[in-house]
Scaffold this motif. Structure first.
Motif, short mmCIF file in Angstrom:
data_model
loop_
_atom_site.label_atom_id
_atom_site.label_comp_id
_atom_site.label_asym_id
_atom_site.label_seq_id
_atom_site.Cartn_x
_atom_site.Cartn_y
_atom_site.Cartn_z
N ARG A 152 0.78 -1.37 0.03
CA ARG A 152 0.04 -0.02 -0.27
C ARG A 152 0.91 1.20 0.18
O ARG A 152 1.73 1.44 1.15
CB ARG A 152 -0.88 -0.08 1.11
CG ARG A 152 -1.69 -1.16 1.33
CD ARG A 152 -2.91 -1.19 2.54
NE ARG A 152 -3.87 -0.56 2.26
CZ ARG A 152 -4.32 0.60 3.07
NH1 ARG A 152 -3.16 0.98 3.80
NH2 ARG A 152 -5.23 1.35 2.65
N GLY A 153 0.91 1.99 -1.23
CA GLY A 153 1.92 3.04 -1.25
C GLY A 153 1.12 4.06 -2.33
O GLY A 153 0.22 3.96 -2.89
N ALA A 154 2.02 5.14 -2.28
CA ALA A 154 1.66 6.21 -3.15
C ALA A 154 2.34 6.19 -4.49
O ALA A 154 3.59 5.52 -4.69
CB ALA A 154 1.95 7.50 -2.45
N TYR A 155 1.75 6.88 -5.44
CA TYR A 155 2.36 6.93 -6.95
C TYR A 155 2.87 5.61 -7.44
O TYR A 155 3.92 5.38 -7.66
CB TYR A 155 3.41 7.85 -6.83
CG TYR A 155 3.31 9.22 -6.10
CD1 TYR A 155 2.38 10.08 -6.90
CD2 TYR A 155 4.01 9.64 -4.88
CE1 TYR A 155 1.90 11.41 -6.29
CE2 TYR A 155 3.42 10.62 -4.31
CZ TYR A 155 2.66 11.68 -4.94
OH TYR A 155 2.10 12.96 -4.31
N GLY A 156 1.92 4.68 -7.72
CA GLY A 156 2.41 3.47 -8.33
C GLY A 156 2.91 3.27 -9.54
O GLY A 156 3.64 2.36 -9.94
N GLU A 215 -2.81 1.54 -4.40
CA GLU A 215 -2.39 3.11 -4.40
C GLU A 215 -3.21 3.77 -3.42
O GLU A 215 -4.33 3.53 -3.29
CB GLU A 215 -2.35 3.68 -5.54
CG GLU A 215 -1.84 5.31 -5.65
CD GLU A 215 -1.37 5.81 -7.13
OE1 GLU A 215 -1.59 7.00 -7.33
OE2 GLU A 215 -0.99 4.79 -8.01
N VAL A 216 -2.67 4.46 -2.71
CA VAL A 216 -3.24 5.37 -1.30
C VAL A 216 -2.90 6.78 -1.35
O VAL A 216 -1.61 7.03 -1.93
CB VAL A 216 -2.99 4.76 0.02
CG1 VAL A 216 -3.51 3.16 0.18
CG2 VAL A 216 -1.55 4.55 0.25
N PRO A 217 -3.56 7.67 -0.83
CA PRO A 217 -3.24 8.85 -1.02
C PRO A 217 -1.75 9.35 -0.07
O PRO A 217 -1.15 8.49 0.96
CB PRO A 217 -4.16 9.73 -0.09
CG PRO A 217 -5.28 8.75 -0.23
CD PRO A 217 -4.78 7.39 -0.32
N PRO A 218 -0.85 10.10 -0.70
CA PRO A 218 0.42 10.44 -0.20
C PRO A 218 0.54 10.98 1.36
O PRO A 218 1.35 10.50 1.88
CB PRO A 218 0.94 11.44 -1.26
CG PRO A 218 0.33 11.43 -2.36
CD PRO A 218 -1.15 10.97 -1.96
N GLU A 219 -0.53 11.38 1.50
CA GLU A 219 -0.43 11.91 3.04
C GLU A 219 -0.64 10.77 3.93
O GLU A 219 -0.13 10.62 5.04
CB GLU A 219 -1.51 12.83 3.26
CG GLU A 219 -1.73 13.62 4.67
CD GLU A 219 -0.17 14.19 5.11
OE1 GLU A 219 0.22 14.19 6.33
OE2 GLU A 219 0.55 14.64 4.23
N ASP A 244 7.28 13.35 -8.74
CA ASP A 244 8.04 13.79 -9.91
C ASP A 244 8.32 12.79 -10.99
O ASP A 244 7.77 12.78 -12.08
CB ASP A 244 9.30 14.53 -9.66
CG ASP A 244 9.00 15.88 -8.97
OD1 ASP A 244 7.86 16.52 -9.19
OD2 ASP A 244 10.07 16.52 -8.43
N TYR A 245 8.54 11.59 -10.26
CA TYR A 245 8.81 10.34 -11.12
C TYR A 245 7.43 9.72 -11.84
O TYR A 245 7.46 8.90 -12.90
CB TYR A 245 9.61 9.35 -10.30
CG TYR A 245 10.82 9.50 -10.18
CD1 TYR A 245 11.70 10.41 -10.79
CD2 TYR A 245 11.58 9.25 -8.85
CE1 TYR A 245 13.21 10.83 -10.91
CE2 TYR A 245 12.96 9.72 -8.55
CZ TYR A 245 13.92 10.39 -9.53
OH TYR A 245 15.07 10.71 -9.20
N ALA A 246 6.46 10.05 -11.31
CA ALA A 246 5.35 9.77 -11.87
C ALA A 246 4.70 10.60 -12.80
O ALA A 246 4.15 10.12 -13.69
CB ALA A 246 4.22 9.89 -10.87
N GLU A 247 5.53 11.66 -12.83
CA GLU A 247 5.21 12.75 -14.04
C GLU A 247 6.09 12.27 -15.29
O GLU A 247 6.14 12.33 -16.57
CB GLU A 247 5.17 14.17 -13.74
CG GLU A 247 4.12 14.59 -12.66
CD GLU A 247 3.05 14.40 -13.51
OE1 GLU A 247 2.71 14.77 -14.74
OE2 GLU A 247 1.81 14.26 -12.60
N ARG A 248 7.51 12.05 -14.88
CA ARG A 248 8.60 11.89 -15.77
C ARG A 248 9.53 10.80 -15.20
O ARG A 248 10.10 11.10 -14.05
CB ARG A 248 9.29 13.25 -15.90
CG ARG A 248 10.55 13.34 -16.70
CD ARG A 248 11.34 14.41 -16.77
NE ARG A 248 11.94 14.52 -15.56
CZ ARG A 248 11.45 15.72 -14.54
NH1 ARG A 248 10.57 16.45 -14.87
NH2 ARG A 248 12.27 15.99 -13.54
#
Length: 281
Positions: A152-156, A215-219, A244-248
């Motif tokens: 369970r993490g953010a930005y998969g 995927e869960v919210p970053p906060e 940032d790595y989710a975008e690039r």
């Protein structure tokens, strides 16, 4: 003799092993020698790189240093001055890819950039190892995977090219002992760009069990990490970079094979080596 800070860390321990295999004399620094479990053959000394005065005698005879800026902390400049005064001429610094490929909060990259500048000002021979994220960082997933088979993490979809710690250590040993590396700044990555979901899948293949990524919210991730007692810096570093790595996607380079003359180790190989950490007891 080669002086290794962070000798019980992920890269430092691997470097100590490789240096000894190469026949080098090694002084390995640790705050707690009794618990360090460093290999026979290393000269193990008690000391704290963030308090350089504790290392004054230990530096006698050192000609090169593997330096972890996190181990040295605010004592880094004083440690470099002490080392140079004791005859250290070459420093290999563990730095970060974000120095040249920005991602996450800029103050963290600025800290590594300042460490590089301090090393270049202190010694005549230096090499910077600007590392991508360590494959070993996924060990933080182990409790979740053992318990539920799900991370369970953010930005998969955040994509990086994670690097095996043994490759970093091997490049460090080449730079510490060989020729042609002075003044070089190597961007070290693994061979494949992988999302967080990809890494979970490959760990699953290594342990013979499907491992999912939820995927869960970053906060929510941040609060969970703080609840585990981690300092705020850790989730701030992780989540800022992943956003940032989710975008690039992060970079992938051929620096490891160029230095070592062999392919970089894959994340799948790392997962197979560490499968026991992710399996249910």
């Amino acid at each position: 003799m080669i002086f290794v800070t962070g000798a019980t860390g992920t890269v430092g321990r691997a470097a100590v092993d490789l240096l000894l295999e190469a026949g080098e004399k090694v002084t390995a620094v640790t705050r707690d020698p009794g618990r360090a479990r460093l290999p026979e053959g290393a000269r193990v000394v008690r000391g704290d790189p963030s308090a350089p005065a504790t290392l004054e005698e230990a530096l006698d005879g050192a000609r090169a240093m593997l330096l972890s800026p996190r181990a040295a902390g605010r004592g880094l400049r004083d440690l470099l001055a002490l080392a140079a005064g004791r005859g250290v001429e070459r420093v290999v610094l563990l730095s970060a890819v974000t120095v040249v490929h920005p991602a996450g909060r800029p103050e963290f990259a600025a800290g590594f950039r300042a460490a590089e500048e301090a090393v270049a000002a202190a010694v005549p021979r230096w090499t910077f190892l600007r590392c991508a994220d360590f494959a070993a960082n996924t060990l933080s997933w182990a409790p979740q995977i053992r318990a539920t088979g799900v991370v369970r993490g953010a930005y998969g979809d955040a994509a990086t090219s994670p690097i095996h710690e043994r490759d970093i250590a091997a490049v460090a040993v080449h730079a510490l002992t060989g020729q042609g590396h002075d003044g070089q700044a190597y961007v070290l990555t693994g061979p494949h760009s992988l999302t967080q979901r990809d890494k979970a899948r490959l760990i699953g293949e290594a342990i013979g069990r499907t491992v999912g990524y939820e995927e869960v919210p970053p906060e929510q991730v941040r609060q969970a990490m703080l609840g585990q007692g981690l300092p705020e810096e850790i989730p701030d570093r992780l989540l800022g970079s992943l956003a940032d790595y989710a975008e690039r996607p992060g970079p992938a380079t051929d620096a490891v094979p160029a230095v070592l003359g062999r392919p970089a180790l894959t994340f799948a190989a790392w997962a197979a080596e560490h499968a026991g950490a992710f399996r249910r007891g």
